[in-house]
Design a protein around this motif. Structure first.
Motif, PDB file in Angstrom:
ATOM      1  N   LEU A 131       0.695  -1.108   0.008  1.00 15.83           N
ATOM      2  CA  LEU A 131       0.013  -0.050  -0.128  1.00 15.83           C
ATOM      3  C   LEU A 131       0.650   1.074   0.253  1.00 15.83           C
ATOM      4  O   LEU A 131       0.540   2.205  -0.295  1.00 15.83           O
ATOM      5  N   GLN A 132       1.811   1.805   0.779  1.00 15.87           N
ATOM      6  CA  GLN A 132       2.228   2.744   0.566  1.00 15.87           C
ATOM      7  C   GLN A 132       3.547   2.377  -0.805  1.00 15.87           C
ATOM      8  O   GLN A 132       3.736   3.513  -0.939  1.00 15.87           O
ATOM      9  N   ALA A 133       3.485   1.791  -1.399  1.00 12.87           N
ATOM     10  CA  ALA A 133       4.371   1.117  -2.580  1.00 12.87           C
ATOM     11  C   ALA A 133       3.860   2.041  -2.932  1.00 12.87           C
ATOM     12  O   ALA A 133       3.851   3.459  -4.410  1.00 12.87           O
ATOM     13  N   ALA A 134       2.196   1.472  -3.121  1.00 16.28           N
ATOM     14  CA  ALA A 134       0.944   1.835  -4.067  1.00 16.28           C
ATOM     15  C   ALA A 134       0.833   3.952  -4.237  1.00 16.28           C
ATOM     16  O   ALA A 134       0.918   3.863  -5.096  1.00 16.28           O
ATOM     17  N   ALA A 135       0.994   4.761  -3.205  1.00 17.22           N
ATOM     18  CA  ALA A 135      -0.006   5.328  -2.859  1.00 17.22           C
ATOM     19  C   ALA A 135       1.908   6.379  -3.313  1.00 17.22           C
ATOM     20  O   ALA A 135       2.182   7.475  -3.724  1.00 17.22           O
ATOM     21  N   GLY A 136       2.820   5.376  -3.089  1.00 12.59           N
ATOM     22  CA  GLY A 136       4.124   5.937  -3.509  1.00 12.59           C
ATOM     23  C   GLY A 136       4.294   7.850  -2.785  1.00 12.59           C
ATOM     24  O   GLY A 136       4.303   7.895  -1.532  1.00 12.59           O
ATOM     25  N   ASP A 137       4.842   9.286  -4.000  1.00  8.74           N
ATOM     26  CA  ASP A 137       5.344   9.901  -3.178  1.00  8.74           C
ATOM     27  C   ASP A 137       3.701  10.795  -2.294  1.00  8.74           C
ATOM     28  O   ASP A 137       4.229  12.272  -1.707  1.00  8.74           O
ATOM     29  N   ALA A 138       2.495  10.520  -2.687  1.00  5.93           N
ATOM     30  CA  ALA A 138       1.280  10.797  -2.243  1.00  5.93           C
ATOM     31  C   ALA A 138       1.213  10.662  -0.874  1.00  5.93           C
ATOM     32  O   ALA A 138       0.874  11.383  -0.133  1.00  5.93           O
ATOM     33  N   LEU A 139       1.536   9.724  -0.277  1.00  7.64           N
ATOM     34  CA  LEU A 139       1.173   9.488   1.287  1.00  7.64           C
ATOM     35  C   LEU A 139       1.765  10.749   2.196  1.00  7.64           C
ATOM     36  O   LEU A 139       2.134  11.261   2.360  1.00  7.64           O
ATOM     37  N   VAL A 140       0.660  10.111   3.425  1.00  9.33           N
ATOM     38  CA  VAL A 140       1.203  11.796   4.353  1.00  9.33           C
ATOM     39  C   VAL A 140       0.880  10.461   5.007  1.00  9.33           C
ATOM     40  O   VAL A 140       1.975  10.546   6.035  1.00  9.33           O
ATOM     41  N   GLU A 141      -0.204   9.638   5.651  1.00 15.54           N
ATOM     42  CA  GLU A 141      -0.510   8.839   6.331  1.00 15.54           C
ATOM     43  C   GLU A 141      -1.197   7.503   6.375  1.00 15.54           C
ATOM     44  O   GLU A 141      -1.911   7.865   5.411  1.00 15.54           O
ATOM     45  N   VAL A 142      -0.643   6.579   6.936  1.00 14.36           N
ATOM     46  CA  VAL A 142      -0.875   4.747   7.131  1.00 14.36           C
ATOM     47  C   VAL A 142      -1.709   5.010   8.075  1.00 14.36           C
ATOM     48  O   VAL A 142      -0.909   5.334   9.471  1.00 14.36           O
ATOM     49  N   THR A 143      -3.005   4.305   8.746  1.00 16.08           N
ATOM     50  CA  THR A 143      -4.147   3.970   9.940  1.00 16.08           C
ATOM     51  C   THR A 143      -4.827   3.071   9.974  1.00 16.08           C
ATOM     52  O   THR A 143      -4.990   2.238   8.944  1.00 16.08           O
ATOM     53  N   THR A 144      -4.699   1.919  10.207  1.00 14.20           N
ATOM     54  CA  THR A 144      -5.160   1.185  10.962  1.00 14.20           C
ATOM     55  C   THR A 144      -6.520   1.228  12.043  1.00 14.20           C
ATOM     56  O   THR A 144      -5.587   1.426  13.432  1.00 14.20           O
ATOM     57  N   THR A 145      -7.440   0.569  12.108  1.00 12.56           N
ATOM     58  CA  THR A 145      -8.566   0.748  12.999  1.00 12.56           C
ATOM     59  C   THR A 145      -9.269  -0.602  13.091  1.00 12.56           C
ATOM     60  O   THR A 145      -9.386  -0.842  12.295  1.00 12.56           O
ATOM     61  N   HIS A 146      -9.421  -0.988  14.086  1.00 11.46           N
ATOM     62  CA  HIS A 146     -10.839  -2.004  14.269  1.00 11.46           C
ATOM     63  C   HIS A 146     -12.001  -1.461  14.109  1.00 11.46           C
ATOM     64  O   HIS A 146     -12.535  -0.883  15.028  1.00 11.46           O
ATOM     65  N   VAL A 147     -12.737  -2.166  13.559  1.00 14.69           N
ATOM     66  CA  VAL A 147     -14.405  -1.758  13.080  1.00 14.69           C
ATOM     67  C   VAL A 147     -15.053  -3.060  13.813  1.00 14.69           C
ATOM     68  O   VAL A 147     -15.020  -4.282  14.276  1.00 14.69           O
ATOM     69  N   GLU A 148     -16.616  -2.342  14.889  1.00 18.26           N
ATOM     70  CA  GLU A 148     -17.612  -3.016  15.529  1.00 18.26           C
ATOM     71  C   GLU A 148     -17.289  -3.958  14.666  1.00 18.26           C
ATOM     72  O   GLU A 148     -18.212  -3.928  13.606  1.00 18.26           O
ATOM     73  N   ASP A 149     -17.782  -4.829  15.540  1.00 16.11           N
ATOM     74  CA  ASP A 149     -19.018  -6.187  14.872  1.00 16.11           C
ATOM     75  C   ASP A 149     -20.157  -5.657  14.727  1.00 16.11           C
ATOM     76  O   ASP A 149     -20.713  -6.908  13.284  1.00 16.11           O
ATOM     77  N   ASP A 150     -20.436  -4.290  14.444  1.00 11.82           N
ATOM     78  CA  ASP A 150     -22.180  -4.554  13.711  1.00 11.82           C
ATOM     79  C   ASP A 150     -21.151  -4.068  12.561  1.00 11.82           C
ATOM     80  O   ASP A 150     -22.364  -2.658  11.740  1.00 11.82           O
ATOM     81  N   TRP A 151     -20.174  -3.781  12.212  1.00 13.81           N
ATOM     82  CA  TRP A 151     -20.057  -3.227  10.520  1.00 13.81           C
ATOM     83  C   TRP A 151     -20.487  -3.587   8.921  1.00 13.81           C
ATOM     84  O   TRP A 151     -21.538  -2.822   8.436  1.00 13.81           O
ATOM     85  N   ALA A 152     -21.023  -4.558   9.193  1.00 16.38           N
ATOM     86  CA  ALA A 152     -21.890  -5.186   8.407  1.00 16.38           C
ATOM     87  C   ALA A 152     -22.725  -5.285   7.885  1.00 16.38           C
ATOM     88  O   ALA A 152     -23.837  -4.460   6.792  1.00 16.38           O
ATOM     89  N   GLU A 153     -24.054  -4.791   9.238  1.00 17.71           N
ATOM     90  CA  GLU A 153     -24.833  -3.861   9.247  1.00 17.71           C
ATOM     91  C   GLU A 153     -24.568  -2.656   8.757  1.00 17.71           C
ATOM     92  O   GLU A 153     -25.857  -1.782   8.046  1.00 17.71           O
ATOM     93  N   ARG A 154     -24.341  -1.778   9.201  1.00 13.64           N
ATOM     94  CA  ARG A 154     -23.661   0.076   8.757  1.00 13.64           C
ATOM     95  C   ARG A 154     -23.387   0.260   7.204  1.00 13.64           C
ATOM     96  O   ARG A 154     -23.621   0.782   6.932  1.00 13.64           O
TER      97      ARG A 154
END
Length: 277
Positions: A54-77
């Protein structure tokens, strides 16, 4: 469920998006952050692209990469995130879990989990608006052929088929998109062919009297430069453009194919062109 988000500078967003879609052909969520754009991918651990890729794909345009866990009700949301849309009072695009519209608009059912392009994004809506702006095709049985270049989920081609165009076909560089287009066409009860074609490696796109191309600026310029095989288009609807890119793309198709701009639509920061011979 994990949400992996990549933030890039706005001026480089279209190039970064093209690279990211190569890693995540099912599509990405787009969030406007002013001078930055965030693209997010959802998936279970082990199903997401590797962070270095992902970092290579974004290349020089990259500002930030974040990872978050999504609640179990994500399928409905996630289902709530995809709402039906109506275009021009004539087309109604919905997910399979939404009820059919009242009699009137042409009903189009698209599974948003299969491929990029469900109709909700400005670029797709603008294409549908311009498609409706065309004169209707001839009476049933003598339709007008249409090619959807970069068909994604097949929503544009399916709409064209329901409006009376035919034969209708699409091409996309992702096998998942080809499969999604064929599946969605079957669900909607229309005849639409689809095949894999990489615009960067496989040469000119197949042509037709009417061509719909919802692509980013670099690919639209590539299509203009490489031209079309077979039938040359009399009408091209080009979308996927930021507003400030529209003049360049219109000029490219005019110089290479004698197509002139007759209509331009805007939605948010995006633009779409109707070009005619």
């Amino acid at each position: 469920m994990i949400r992996l988000a990549v933030r890039v500078r706005r001026e480089d967003a279209e190039i970064a998006l093209a690279e990211l879609l190569a890693l995540a052909p099912a599509g990405v969520e787009e969030v406007d952050l002013g001078n930055r754009v965030e693209y997010a991918i959802y998936g279970a651990p082990g199903e997401l692209p590797d962070l270095p890729d992902l970092q290579a794909a974004a290349g020089d345009a990259l500002v930030e990469v974040t990872t978050t866990h999504v609640e179990d009700d994500w399928a409905e949301r996630w289902r709530d995130f995809h709402q039906p849309i109506e275009v021009g009072g004539r087309l109604h695009v919905r997910a399979p879990w939404h009820p059919e519209p009242c009699p009137g608009p042409i009903d189009i059912v698209i599974d948003p989990g299969q491929a990029f392009g469900t109709g909700a994004h400005h670029t797709t809506r603008l294409c549908l608006e311009l498609l409706l702006a065309l004169e209707p095709p001839p009476a049933s049985g003598s339709g007008r052929a249409m090619m959807d270049v970069g068909c994604g989920s097949g929503v544009l081609g399916i709409a064209a088929a329901k409006l009376g165009y035919g034969p209708v076909a699409g091409v996309d560089h992702e096998r998942e998109s080809v499969a999604a287009t064929l599946a969605n066409a079957a669900v909607n009860g229309v005849a639409m062919d689809a095949a894999r074609h990489d615009l960067l490696r496989d040469g000119p796109s197949p042509g037709a009297p009417v061509v719909l191309a919802n692509l980013l600026r670099p690919l639209l310029l590539r299509v203009s430069a490489d031209g079309f095989t077979g039938v040359q288009p009399d009408v091209v609807i080009a979308s996927g453009l930021l507003a400030h890119e529209a003049d360049e793309v219109a000029a490219a198709f005019g110089a290479a194919h004698g197509l002139r701009e007759v209509d331009r639509r805007h939605g948010g920061e995006w633009a779409a062109l109707l070009l005619r011979r």
